[in-house]
Design a protein around this motif. Structure first.
Motif, PDB file in Angstrom:
ATOM      1  N   TYR A 193     -18.864  23.572   0.774  1.00 50.80           N
ATOM      2  CA  TYR A 193     -18.900  23.292   2.198  1.00 50.80           C
ATOM      3  C   TYR A 193     -20.236  22.641   2.552  1.00 50.80           C
ATOM      4  O   TYR A 193     -21.258  22.885   1.900  1.00 50.80           O
ATOM      5  N   PHE A 241     -23.120  24.712   0.764  1.00 48.17           N
ATOM      6  CA  PHE A 241     -22.752  26.053   0.296  1.00 48.17           C
ATOM      7  C   PHE A 241     -21.630  25.960  -0.727  1.00 48.17           C
ATOM      8  O   PHE A 241     -20.689  25.175  -0.566  1.00 48.17           O
ATOM      9  N   PHE A 274     -19.898  33.535  -0.097  1.00 49.50           N
ATOM     10  CA  PHE A 274     -20.671  32.307  -0.076  1.00 49.50           C
ATOM     11  C   PHE A 274     -21.990  32.470  -0.807  1.00 49.50           C
ATOM     12  O   PHE A 274     -22.605  33.541  -0.805  1.00 49.50           O
ATOM     13  N   GLY A 275     -22.432  31.390  -1.427  1.00 46.98           N
ATOM     14  CA  GLY A 275     -23.773  31.328  -1.971  1.00 46.98           C
ATOM     15  C   GLY A 275     -24.772  31.252  -0.827  1.00 46.98           C
ATOM     16  O   GLY A 275     -24.401  31.095   0.333  1.00 46.98           O
TER      17      GLY A 275
END
Lengths: 113, 110
Positions: B35, B88, B100-101
């Motif tokens: 994203y 992300f 998410f990272g």
């Protein structure tokens, strides 16, 4: 076709006050999510709702409650706000196509004093 | 619980230089999504990778999924000011949870 709509966009609370963040999607998606975003922490999952009538805890659920009111709406409630809950909150819904990616709302910037 | 680590946290590049962000997991991933979030905006889906060793391109962006499906990368060739934002990666945990990272914030200097 608005996608995912969040209200309010900005909110300032005093410690101990309560409030509800509203989220609605018009894409007929089954699954909906609440994330918070803090600097350097990425997006952390608070709660999610796999389908209407179900809710589950995510990574950081403490201090929050959620309600899946119907298929369209998923609200996040802070019963007694704390400064640690100052953050940007994003609601999202999951697409039902091949990728099942998330569609995000524009976010709510919340400050707790 | 499942964790997804992303590096670097920040990257400043001169316009025209290349940029790469890396995403790593300790567990095998079923898929990974990327994203982009513009400053002041919300995350917007870019792409999903599913197969081991998969490589996908979107114009100047190249996405890779590792052979062991434990890591992924996003490479931007010849960055432009429009590439500014935070990137992300996100992995699914179970059927419904998306983890998410921490994101990589890209700044492009003109």
């Amino acid at each position: 076709n608005a996608g995912v709509t969040q209200t309010p966009k900005f909110q300032v609370l005093k410690t101990g006050q309560s409030m509800t963040l509203q989220c609605a999607q018009d894409m007929n998606h089954n699954s909906m999510y609440w994330y918070r975003q803090d600097p350097g922490m990425g997006l952390r999952l608070i709660y999610y709702s796999a389908s209407e009538g179900t809710t589950d805890k995510g990574e950081v659920p403490n201090g929050y409650n959620v309600s899946r009111l119907n298929k369209r709406e998923f609200s996040l409630r802070l019963e007694s706000a704390a400064p640690s809950q100052t953050s940007v909150y994003f609601c999202a819904s999951r697409g039902q196509g091949r990728t099942q990616n998330l569609f995000f709302g524009s976010g709510t910037q919340l400050s707790v004093l | 619980g499942q964790q997804v680590m992303q590096i670097p946290q920040y990257q400043h590049v001169q316009e025209g230089e290349d940029f790469t962000t890396y995403c790593n997991s300790s567990t095998t991933l079923s898929n990974i999504q990327w994203y982009k979030q513009r400053p002041g905006g919300h995350p917007v889906f870019l792409i999903q990778l599913v197969k081991s060793g998969e490589v996908k391109k979107q114009k100047r962006l190249t996405f890779q999924f590792g052979e062991a499906k434990k890591n992924s990368s996003l490479h931007i060739t010849a960055t432009q000011t429009t590439d500014v934002g935070t990137y992300f990666c996100a992995a699914t945990s179970g059927t419904y949870k998306y983890i998410f990272g921490t994101g990589t914030r890209l700044k492009v200097l003109a």
